[in-house]
Design a protein around this motif. Structure first.
Motif, mmCIF file in Angstrom:
data_model
loop_
_atom_site.group_PDB
_atom_site.id
_atom_site.type_symbol
_atom_site.label_atom_id
_atom_site.label_comp_id
_atom_site.label_asym_id
_atom_site.label_seq_id
_atom_site.Cartn_x
_atom_site.Cartn_y
_atom_site.Cartn_z
ATOM 1 N N GLN A 126 0.846 -1.202 0.000
ATOM 2 C CA GLN A 126 0.000 0.000 0.000
ATOM 3 C C GLN A 126 0.875 1.243 0.000
ATOM 4 O O GLN A 126 1.966 1.247 0.581
ATOM 5 C CB GLN A 126 -0.891 -0.001 1.248
ATOM 6 C CG GLN A 126 -1.835 -1.181 1.342
ATOM 7 C CD GLN A 126 -2.591 -1.198 2.665
ATOM 8 O OE1 GLN A 126 -2.222 -0.526 3.626
ATOM 9 N NE2 GLN A 126 -3.656 -1.981 2.711
ATOM 10 N N SER A 127 0.392 2.311 -0.627
ATOM 11 C CA SER A 127 1.142 3.572 -0.612
ATOM 12 C C SER A 127 1.169 4.138 0.810
ATOM 13 O O SER A 127 0.325 3.811 1.655
ATOM 14 C CB SER A 127 0.499 4.591 -1.563
ATOM 15 O OG SER A 127 -0.689 5.115 -1.003
ATOM 16 N N ASP A 128 2.151 5.008 1.061
ATOM 17 C CA ASP A 128 2.256 5.649 2.382
ATOM 18 C C ASP A 128 0.986 6.431 2.708
ATOM 19 O O ASP A 128 0.515 6.441 3.842
ATOM 20 C CB ASP A 128 3.469 6.587 2.407
ATOM 21 C CG ASP A 128 4.783 5.823 2.329
ATOM 22 O OD1 ASP A 128 4.876 4.738 2.924
ATOM 23 O OD2 ASP A 128 5.718 6.308 1.674
ATOM 24 N N VAL A 129 0.434 7.095 1.687
ATOM 25 C CA VAL A 129 -0.791 7.882 1.895
ATOM 26 C C VAL A 129 -1.967 6.971 2.251
ATOM 27 O O VAL A 129 -2.752 7.275 3.157
ATOM 28 C CB VAL A 129 -1.098 8.734 0.636
ATOM 29 C CG1 VAL A 129 -2.563 9.207 0.630
ATOM 30 C CG2 VAL A 129 -0.162 9.938 0.586
ATOM 31 N N LYS A 130 -2.083 5.827 1.575
ATOM 32 C CA LYS A 130 -3.175 4.900 1.890
ATOM 33 C C LYS A 130 -3.060 4.390 3.326
ATOM 34 O O LYS A 130 -4.056 4.325 4.061
ATOM 35 C CB LYS A 130 -3.174 3.717 0.922
ATOM 36 C CG LYS A 130 -4.312 2.720 1.228
ATOM 37 C CD LYS A 130 -4.334 1.551 0.266
ATOM 38 C CE LYS A 130 -5.445 0.573 0.628
ATOM 39 N NZ LYS A 130 -5.507 -0.580 -0.297
ATOM 40 N N GLN A 131 -1.846 4.032 3.722
ATOM 41 C CA GLN A 131 -1.645 3.527 5.079
ATOM 42 C C GLN A 131 -2.069 4.556 6.117
ATOM 43 O O GLN A 131 -2.731 4.226 7.099
ATOM 44 C CB GLN A 131 -0.178 3.138 5.280
ATOM 45 C CG GLN A 131 0.241 1.904 4.490
ATOM 46 C CD GLN A 131 1.723 1.607 4.632
ATOM 47 O OE1 GLN A 131 2.264 1.650 5.727
ATOM 48 N NE2 GLN A 131 2.376 1.299 3.526
ATOM 49 N N TYR A 132 -1.694 5.826 5.893
ATOM 50 C CA TYR A 132 -2.072 6.880 6.841
ATOM 51 C C TYR A 132 -3.585 7.086 6.843
ATOM 52 O O TYR A 132 -4.210 7.195 7.899
ATOM 53 C CB TYR A 132 -1.357 8.195 6.500
ATOM 54 C CG TYR A 132 -1.669 9.274 7.516
ATOM 55 C CD1 TYR A 132 -0.915 9.400 8.673
ATOM 56 C CD2 TYR A 132 -2.754 10.132 7.338
ATOM 57 C CE1 TYR A 132 -1.225 10.359 9.631
ATOM 58 C CE2 TYR A 132 -3.074 11.090 8.288
ATOM 59 C CZ TYR A 132 -2.306 11.203 9.435
ATOM 60 O OH TYR A 132 -2.635 12.142 10.384
ATOM 61 N N ALA A 133 -4.176 7.143 5.643
ATOM 62 C CA ALA A 133 -5.627 7.382 5.535
ATOM 63 C C ALA A 133 -6.427 6.281 6.232
ATOM 64 O O ALA A 133 -7.377 6.559 6.972
ATOM 65 C CB ALA A 133 -6.028 7.493 4.069
#
Length: 334
Positions: free
Chosen positions: A61-68
């Motif tokens: 998963q992208s870093d942004v997806k993980q944070y979201a």
């Protein structure tokens, strides 16, 4: 019969509906600030999960997806930005504003969707360094300063009307990692200030055409995507230019050269850190060992290598490399 006047809602950070678009760690810095300061991020758009591992059997998963996902924000991951299902789903979030940080080029059907537009947070002082790798190229070109620009998206890449800019200094020995970290924080600051300006103007904000900012006769420097072949060191260049090139690609993807022994054997050598030294005694590409230091001659001057990595080995100090290699002065780089 009396008709009541339409109610005009005053914008604030609680009712301004924001869709955030981004993928790498650099974008997380801005998304995190938006969430921590309680802006109304209604959805996130990021790249599809990427196959990794030897057989591509693991999806990353992208870093942004993980944070979201960790903050319960809905995530959209379109393969194609013009896909009708995605466009309809995006429209369903009724965004007033879209914020883009380190993402892909958007089609007009997407960037024109919100009533207040879509703005991008770009890690350079536009109109200079339009393109995919502005941080790398600013360091490679030996710039003393870069910065962050917010601008409204339009049909072309990085050409839209500028809302805000803030500068960021580049130190003589700073590499991309140092500048990246500084710009990630500054990018979040400038994004918040840009949104606050839009809110303060109740949707209206001053912006400036980039054409007005281009000095006649001044060359625009570009920031194209970097590939492996982009990263090859040219030892004909002056030492300072090579030093900036190494800084501009360190730690990733890494400037590299071919290390050749006296018998024609070649190995890829990545160089992550160097210092310029005044040494004119060797032919370009030749290696000299002096007091345990590895010095390579350039077209003008020389470089004292600080950190490197031989193909298949771990990254190490040049001193450790010198201690572990025999007859290194019989080698050269090309």
């Amino acid at each position: 019969m009396n008709h009541s006047e339409p109610v005009i809602m005053t914008l604030n950070k609680e009712n301004l509906r924001i869709v955030f678009m981004g993928t790498p760690e650099f974008a997380v810095g801005t998304l995190q600030r938006l969430i921590e300061e309680k802006y109304n991020v209604v959805a996130v758009v990021t790249q599809p999960d990427k196959p990794v591992g030897r057989h591509g059997s693991v999806l990353q998963q992208s870093d942004v997806k993980q944070y979201a996902m960790a903050h319960d924000i809905p995530v959209l991951q379109p393969e194609k930005m013009k896909d009708e299902t995605f466009v309809e789903e995006l429209r369903g979030y009724q965004a007033d504003l879209q914020v883009v940080v380190a993402f892909r080029m958007l089609p007009e059907i997407v960037w024109s969707m919100p009533r207040l537009g879509t703005f991008n947070v770009h890690a350079a002082l536009l109109p200079q360094y339009r393109g995919a790798a502005p941080i790398n190229w600013a360091v490679i070109n030996g710039e003393k300063q870069t910065g962050v620009t917010t601008f409204f998206l339009d049909k072309d890449i990085d050409t839209g009307r500028i809302i805000m800019q803030k500068p960021f200094p580049i130190g003589e020995e700073d590499n991309v990692e140092v500048v990246y970290d500084g710009l990630m924080k500054l990018g979040a600051d400038v994004c918040i200030e840009t949104i606050d300006k839009i809110i303060a103007g109740n949707g209206q904000v001053e912006s400036l055409s980039q054409e007005q900012m281009i000095d006649t006769g001044k060359q625009l420097k570009q920031a194209p995507k970097i590939f492996k072949e982009t990263c090859v060191i040219d030892w004909d260049q002056p030492a300072q230019q090579i030093h900036d090139f190494i800084r501009g690609l360190s730690p990733y993807p890494g400037a590299w050269t071919q290390l050749t022994d006296g018998e024609g054997g070649k190995q890829v050598l990545k160089i992550f850190d160097s210092r310029v030294v005044d040494d004119q005694d060797q032919d370009r590409g030749n290696i000299k060992i002096e007091k345990g230091n590895m010095i390579i001659a350039a077209g003008k001057g020389a470089l004292c290598i600080q950190e490197l990595q031989l193909a298949g080995k771990k990254r190490m100090s040049a001193r450790d490399f010198v201690n572990g290699m025999h007859n290194l002065e019989n080698f050269h780089v090309e």
